[in-house]
Design a protein around this motif. Structure first.
Motif, PDB file in Angstrom:
ATOM      1  N   ASN A 104       0.802  -1.228   0.000  1.00  0.00           N
ATOM      2  CA  ASN A 104       0.000   0.000   0.000  1.00  0.00           C
ATOM      3  C   ASN A 104       0.830   1.272   0.000  1.00  0.00           C
ATOM      4  O   ASN A 104       0.288   2.363   0.191  1.00  0.00           O
ATOM      5  CB  ASN A 104      -0.942   0.004   1.211  1.00  0.00           C
ATOM      6  N   TYR A 105       2.142   1.162  -0.226  1.00  0.00           N
ATOM      7  CA  TYR A 105       2.981   2.356  -0.214  1.00  0.00           C
ATOM      8  C   TYR A 105       2.716   3.176  -1.480  1.00  0.00           C
ATOM      9  O   TYR A 105       2.645   2.636  -2.577  1.00  0.00           O
ATOM     10  CB  TYR A 105       4.457   1.970  -0.141  1.00  0.00           C
ATOM     11  N   PRO A 106       2.537   4.507  -1.346  1.00  0.00           N
ATOM     12  CA  PRO A 106       2.178   5.327  -2.515  1.00  0.00           C
ATOM     13  C   PRO A 106       3.370   5.638  -3.419  1.00  0.00           C
ATOM     14  O   PRO A 106       3.964   6.709  -3.358  1.00  0.00           O
ATOM     15  CB  PRO A 106       1.619   6.604  -1.866  1.00  0.00           C
ATOM     16  N   ASP A 107       3.731   4.690  -4.265  1.00  0.00           N
ATOM     17  CA  ASP A 107       4.863   4.849  -5.171  1.00  0.00           C
ATOM     18  C   ASP A 107       4.627   3.954  -6.378  1.00  0.00           C
ATOM     19  O   ASP A 107       4.118   2.839  -6.232  1.00  0.00           O
ATOM     20  CB  ASP A 107       6.156   4.452  -4.449  1.00  0.00           C
ATOM     21  N   PHE A 108       5.014   4.414  -7.572  1.00  0.00           N
ATOM     22  CA  PHE A 108       4.737   3.603  -8.770  1.00  0.00           C
ATOM     23  C   PHE A 108       5.536   2.303  -8.792  1.00  0.00           C
ATOM     24  O   PHE A 108       5.206   1.372  -9.514  1.00  0.00           O
ATOM     25  CB  PHE A 108       4.979   4.421 -10.056  1.00  0.00           C
ATOM     26  N   ARG A 109       6.601   2.234  -7.965  1.00  0.00           N
ATOM     27  CA  ARG A 109       7.383   0.991  -7.885  1.00  0.00           C
ATOM     28  C   ARG A 109       6.921   0.083  -6.749  1.00  0.00           C
ATOM     29  O   ARG A 109       7.546  -0.938  -6.479  1.00  0.00           O
ATOM     30  CB  ARG A 109       8.868   1.313  -7.674  1.00  0.00           C
ATOM     31  N   ASP A 150       1.027  -1.023 -16.881  1.00  0.00           N
ATOM     32  CA  ASP A 150       0.771   0.180 -16.083  1.00  0.00           C
ATOM     33  C   ASP A 150       1.817   1.256 -16.352  1.00  0.00           C
ATOM     34  O   ASP A 150       1.484   2.444 -16.451  1.00  0.00           O
ATOM     35  CB  ASP A 150       0.760  -0.168 -14.587  1.00  0.00           C
ATOM     36  N   ARG A 151       3.080   0.855 -16.494  1.00  0.00           N
ATOM     37  CA  ARG A 151       4.144   1.833 -16.731  1.00  0.00           C
ATOM     38  C   ARG A 151       3.948   2.527 -18.088  1.00  0.00           C
ATOM     39  O   ARG A 151       4.202   3.724 -18.217  1.00  0.00           O
ATOM     40  CB  ARG A 151       5.526   1.155 -16.688  1.00  0.00           C
ATOM     41  N   LYS A 152       3.502   1.743 -19.068  1.00  0.00           N
ATOM     42  CA  LYS A 152       3.252   2.332 -20.392  1.00  0.00           C
ATOM     43  C   LYS A 152       2.063   3.283 -20.346  1.00  0.00           C
ATOM     44  O   LYS A 152       2.099   4.384 -20.924  1.00  0.00           O
ATOM     45  CB  LYS A 152       2.996   1.202 -21.400  1.00  0.00           C
ATOM     46  N   THR A 153       1.006   2.885 -19.636  1.00  0.00           N
ATOM     47  CA  THR A 153      -0.207   3.708 -19.543  1.00  0.00           C
ATOM     48  C   THR A 153       0.078   5.043 -18.859  1.00  0.00           C
ATOM     49  O   THR A 153      -0.385   6.098 -19.307  1.00  0.00           O
ATOM     50  CB  THR A 153      -1.294   2.947 -18.749  1.00  0.00           C
ATOM     51  N   PHE A 154       0.890   5.005 -17.772  1.00  0.00           N
ATOM     52  CA  PHE A 154       1.101   6.216 -16.971  1.00  0.00           C
ATOM     53  C   PHE A 154       2.472   6.854 -17.198  1.00  0.00           C
ATOM     54  O   PHE A 154       2.896   7.728 -16.439  1.00  0.00           O
ATOM     55  CB  PHE A 154       0.903   5.887 -15.488  1.00  0.00           C
ATOM     56  N   LEU A 155       3.178   6.403 -18.253  1.00  0.00           N
ATOM     57  CA  LEU A 155       4.437   7.037 -18.699  1.00  0.00           C
ATOM     58  C   LEU A 155       5.529   7.014 -17.622  1.00  0.00           C
ATOM     59  O   LEU A 155       6.067   8.047 -17.230  1.00  0.00           O
ATOM     60  CB  LEU A 155       4.186   8.487 -19.145  1.00  0.00           C
ATOM     61  N   TYR A 156       5.841   5.824 -17.143  1.00  0.00           N
ATOM     62  CA  TYR A 156       6.864   5.673 -16.108  1.00  0.00           C
ATOM     63  C   TYR A 156       8.022   4.810 -16.610  1.00  0.00           C
ATOM     64  O   TYR A 156       7.886   4.069 -17.592  1.00  0.00           O
ATOM     65  CB  TYR A 156       6.257   5.024 -14.858  1.00  0.00           C
ATOM     66  N   PRO A 157       9.197   4.901 -15.927  1.00  0.00           N
ATOM     67  CA  PRO A 157      10.326   4.028 -16.279  1.00  0.00           C
ATOM     68  C   PRO A 157       9.917   2.559 -16.178  1.00  0.00           C
ATOM     69  O   PRO A 157       9.025   2.235 -15.387  1.00  0.00           O
ATOM     70  CB  PRO A 157      11.379   4.371 -15.208  1.00  0.00           C
ATOM     71  N   PRO A 158      10.555   1.672 -16.969  1.00  0.00           N
ATOM     72  CA  PRO A 158      11.706   1.942 -17.834  1.00  0.00           C
ATOM     73  C   PRO A 158      11.357   2.476 -19.219  1.00  0.00           C
ATOM     74  O   PRO A 158      12.262   2.721 -20.019  1.00  0.00           O
ATOM     75  CB  PRO A 158      12.365   0.566 -17.946  1.00  0.00           C
ATOM     76  N   LEU A 159      10.067   2.661 -19.526  1.00  0.00           N
ATOM     77  CA  LEU A 159       9.682   3.133 -20.860  1.00  0.00           C
ATOM     78  C   LEU A 159       9.930   4.632 -21.020  1.00  0.00           C
ATOM     79  O   LEU A 159      10.077   5.122 -22.139  1.00  0.00           O
ATOM     80  CB  LEU A 159       8.207   2.809 -21.116  1.00  0.00           C
ATOM     81  N   TYR A 160       9.953   5.352 -19.916  1.00  0.00           N
ATOM     82  CA  TYR A 160      10.231   6.792 -19.927  1.00  0.00           C
ATOM     83  C   TYR A 160      11.352   7.087 -18.931  1.00  0.00           C
ATOM     84  O   TYR A 160      11.531   6.369 -17.953  1.00  0.00           O
ATOM     85  CB  TYR A 160       8.974   7.596 -19.529  1.00  0.00           C
TER      86      TYR A 160
END
Length: 826
Positions: A660-665, A720-730
């Protein structure tokens, strides 16, 4: 840039560009006095004055005949070195780090060099404790310095300069340091010390039957001493070497009885350096043969190294990755190459160094930030002199002066500990190690049971090679994982404190079988929150916007961000109520509650609070391996590659705190942490059991941990990373803007975001208040910049961001503002 060769014209005038250990945006140029023309060389240290009166040690970056255009160059005061202490490969890495991580090269130098190699006016000098030396070897000025240090135990360099009445004293201090008489900026040392055990041997005088018979007759008057002798003789039938601790256990007599026998010279005690590994593992390590799957992996690594510079070794926990590392190191040494072996935690070097030292002896050196500056300088100099072929260390090892690096091993490559958070440079050791290897044309092996999404993405895009190990080594099997619903147990009223009935049952069963248990709770302290039940008052830090954590061991409330402490409260200071409730639980509370549930259990705790003092970590590990501890309660320290043969039960007290930690990782880290903790169980021939307590037993990540489904986790997370533009794709860059005035900060952060958006548009997010919006009395606003990997130059974006930051710094309206840049934040 000009390479200076000895024998060049003496009257030529040279200028040197030097790196100062300061956060300044450019190198600074100094003039070389003619008498130093033959002494200057790239990578040597020079003494320079910077500003009105400050004296610094700087590193020569380049030599030229061109004077600076905008200012008159001062003369360098002295050249400290006969040979360069920093080589050109290192300087290339420093320059790359300054550019990539958007910091100053002086900050990189400050992080890279041990303090003993970068003396400055404010550096502290301390006399080495109990040092024995011949005062006849000292000249008059050295004698004066030592005399002053004997009166006052600590002096600054500037104090010594005033004492001697001269501008620079660096050559004198360098000479005293090399003679081993002084410490420079001494820090608390947590040096690795080999583990010793006491062995007993019967005095050879009693080998003859007659003398032994006489000994029995003498000891008949001392029955306890006779019991010790009988216990020893029994143990000596099955073992050539007999441990003192086993004799005490076998005879049931105290250590004082045994000491009496040693004092009488009936027994001879010998302290020996021993491995922390059990006997079976030791034999395996000394003379091991690779399994079929390991041999296949080794061949695949060698084959892929022909076409790939970086390979990811994805091997499940306890699959024997270390044995592959050893074979690769052996090959590198045959090829006359140096090896860098990176580990994420200083603590892990304690276990690993003994395995590697058994193979490579004194060819291996250890390097990490807990060493004193003198120790670090010693390792640095030994690598310069090519006395070490292998270096085992934490992230700071990437700065060492390698000249012929052939192999870099990054173990547990997914660990966040490889990322430097404060101060700058905020580098990632894994990524920097890959660039370091590129400079040396070396190969890199990244090892992990739970790779980072970044590394696995690089495999999928064919940038890295991939080798997999899907079997545990030897007879060990993957542990059984049981998920327990905290909600169900609470409803049934079978939960006791924070322990479900299932976990308590498994702990008791393990203890009955003389096995050991690890309990994982990723929060230290006793209870995270104290709250008034009447008015909801919450004790908060006076410097940070964060609640204080109660630590029972100190009886105080602590801030884990700035170190502030205050007495705990029994009465609410706001409304006067005595109804103070504790919310949440940390490792201290888990330890206390378990002691109440199972009173006879020997429990210890491994967290930051219990491993601060010198050698505390090694002692804790040693006691656990010697079965002096039944249950080890710990934070994430227990998850990081430690190898215990008798651990059969792992209890994860609350998986939800990770999920439940608020972080994309958060989900990626939860999968890694839960899998790594589970991997500590059943690492030999015993089947392990993992109990995960959670309010959400059907959570996707928990199900993927049970199935050991890394690819399933990777594929879902990448969506999820692709949808919300997060590493490693960005690519991600974070700006933390800080100011002591909250209103001013809001205005400044907003203006910075507008300027960034003028060029970068929707790539800019924020400013927003972070989770903790004030630390050490600085309010914080955060701006994130997301940069696509294709179609835009990351270097140009970074240059633009640097221009924006420079504009902030030169504007008087922004006085008191700090802007911290974190590239690839973790």
């Amino acid at each position: 840039m000009l390479e200076f060769n000895e024998g060049a014209g003496e009257r030529q005038t040279f200028f040197v560009d030097v790196i100062l250990p300061l956060a300044i945006s450019k190198t600074y140029t100094y003039r070389v006095p003619h008498n130093f023309n033959d002494s200057v060389s790239i990578g040597k240290r020079v003494i320079v004055q910077f500003g009105k009166s400050r004296i610094y040690t700087a590193i020569i970056l380049s030599i030229t005949e061109d004077p600076p255009l905008l200012y008159e160059a001062k003369y360098i005061i002295d050249v400290l070195d006969d040979e360069p202490i920093v080589n050109k490969s290192q300087l290339k890495v420093w320059q790359w780090m300054a550019s990539y991580y958007m910091c100053y090269i002086g900050e990189v130098m400050q992080a890279a060099l041990p303090a003993a190699l970068k003396l400055a006016s404010e550096t502290k000098i301390i006399l080495v404790k109990d040092v024995v030396y011949d005062k006849g070897i000292l000249n008059d000025k050295e004698f004066l310095i030592i005399d002053a240090l004997e009166i006052q135990p600590e002096l600054r360099v500037s104090d010594i300069a005033s004492l001697l009445g001269q501008k620079t004293v660096f050559p004198l201090l360098k000479a005293l340091f090399e003679k081993g008489i002084i410490h420079i900026s001494e820090e608390i040392s947590e040096r690795f010390k080999p583990r010793r055990k006491a062995y007993l041997k019967l005095n050879p005088v009693y080998d003859e039957p007659e003398s032994r018979k006489a000994l029995f007759q003498v000891l008949e008057k001392a029955p306890k001493q006779l019991d010790v002798l009988l216990g020893y003789l029994k143990l000596s039938k099955t073992s050539a070497e007999v441990l003192k601790s086993l004799v005490v256990e076998e005879s049931g007599c105290g250590a004082s009885v045994l000491k009496a026998l040693v004092d009488k010279e009936i027994f001879i005690q010998e302290d020996k350096v021993v491995s922390r590994l059990d006997a079976a593992e030791e034999e395996l390590e000394d003379n091991f043969t690779l399994s079929v799957s390991q041999q296949q992996a080794m061949e695949a690594i060698r084959e892929q190294f022909i076409t790939k510079d970086v390979i990811l070794l994805h091997g499940i926990t306890s699959s024997g990755k270390t044995q592959l590392y050893i074979r690769l190191i052996e090959q590198a040494l045959i090829d006359k190459k140096q090896v860098l072996y990176l580990l994420p935690e200083i603590a892990l070097t304690a276990q690993m160094i003994e395995r590697l030292r058994r193979y490579f002896g004194n060819r291996i050196g250890i390097y990490h930030s807990r060493f004193s500056d003198n120790e670090r300088a010693e390792v640095w100099n030994k690598i310069l002199k090519k006395e070490y072929d292998i270096v085992l260390g934490a992230r700071s090892s990437i700065f060492l002066p390698f000249t012929n690096l052939g192999l870099v091993i990054v173990d547990e490559e997914h660990e966040a500990s490889y990322k430097q958070f404060d101060p700058a440079p905020r580098y990632h050791a894994r990524d920097t190690a890959i660039y370091l290897a590129q400079v040396h044309q070396a190969k890199v092996l990244l090892g992990s049971a739970t790779p980072s999404l970044e590394s696995y993405y690089n495999v999928q895009t064919d940038k890295y090679g991939l080798v997999e190990l899907k079997e545990r080594f030897g007879n060990s099997k993957l542990p059984q994982i049981e998920i327990v619903s905290i909600t169900d147990e609470t409803n049934k009223k079978t939960i006791q404190s924070n322990f479900t009935s299932v976990l308590v049952g498994e702990i008791k069963l393990a203890l009955e079988n003389k096995e050991q248990v690890i309990l994982f709770q990723n929060r230290r302290g006793y209870t995270p929150i104290l709250i008034c039940r009447t008015c909801n008052y919450l004790p908060k830090c006076i410097n940070c916007d964060v609640s204080l954590t109660y630590h029972k061991s100190t009886g105080k409330l602590h801030c884990h961000y700035c170190g502030y402490k205050q007495d705990t409260i029994s009465r609410c200071p706001a409304c006067g109520s005595t109804h103070i409730e504790q919310k949440g639980f940390g490792t201290e509370k888990i330890e206390e509650d378990l002691q109440i549930l199972i009173p006879e259990t020997r429990i210890s705790r491994m967290d930051l609070d219990t491993t601060r003092s010198k050698n505390s970590f090694q002692k804790l590990i040693g006691d656990f391996e010697d079965a002096k501890i039944d249950v080890l309660v710990g934070t994430q320290m227990v998850a990081k590659g430690l190898d215990f043969g008798n651990v059969t039960v792992i209890g994860i007290i609350s998986a939800d705190s990770l999920l439940n930690y608020p972080d994309f990782r958060a989900f990626e880290r939860s999968f890694q942490m839960l899998s790594q903790v589970a991997g500590r169980a059943g690492r030999r021939d015993k089947v392990g059991k993992v109990v995960i307590q959670t309010f959400n037993p059907t959570h996707r990540i928990i199900e993927q941990v049970i199935k050991n489904d890394f690819e399933g986790m990777y594929n879902r997370e990448m969506i999820d990373r692709k949808t919300f533009l997060y590493p490693p794709l960005y690519r991600l860059i974070r700006l933390d803007i800080k100011h002591k005035d909250s209103m001013k900060l809001s205005d400044i952060a907003y203006r910075i975001s507008l300027e960034l958006r003028s060029t970068l548009g929707k790539r800019v997010l924020g400013p927003e208040e972070p989770l903790i919006s004030r630390i050490r009395n600085f309010y914080i606003r955060t701006i994130y910049i997301k940069i696509e990997r294709n179609g835009i130059s990351a270097a140009r974006v970074k240059n633009f961001i640097n221009e924006v930051i420079a504009n902030v710094e030169i504007n008087n309206l922004n006085k008191g503002t700090l802007v911290q840049v974190d590239v690839d934040p973790y």
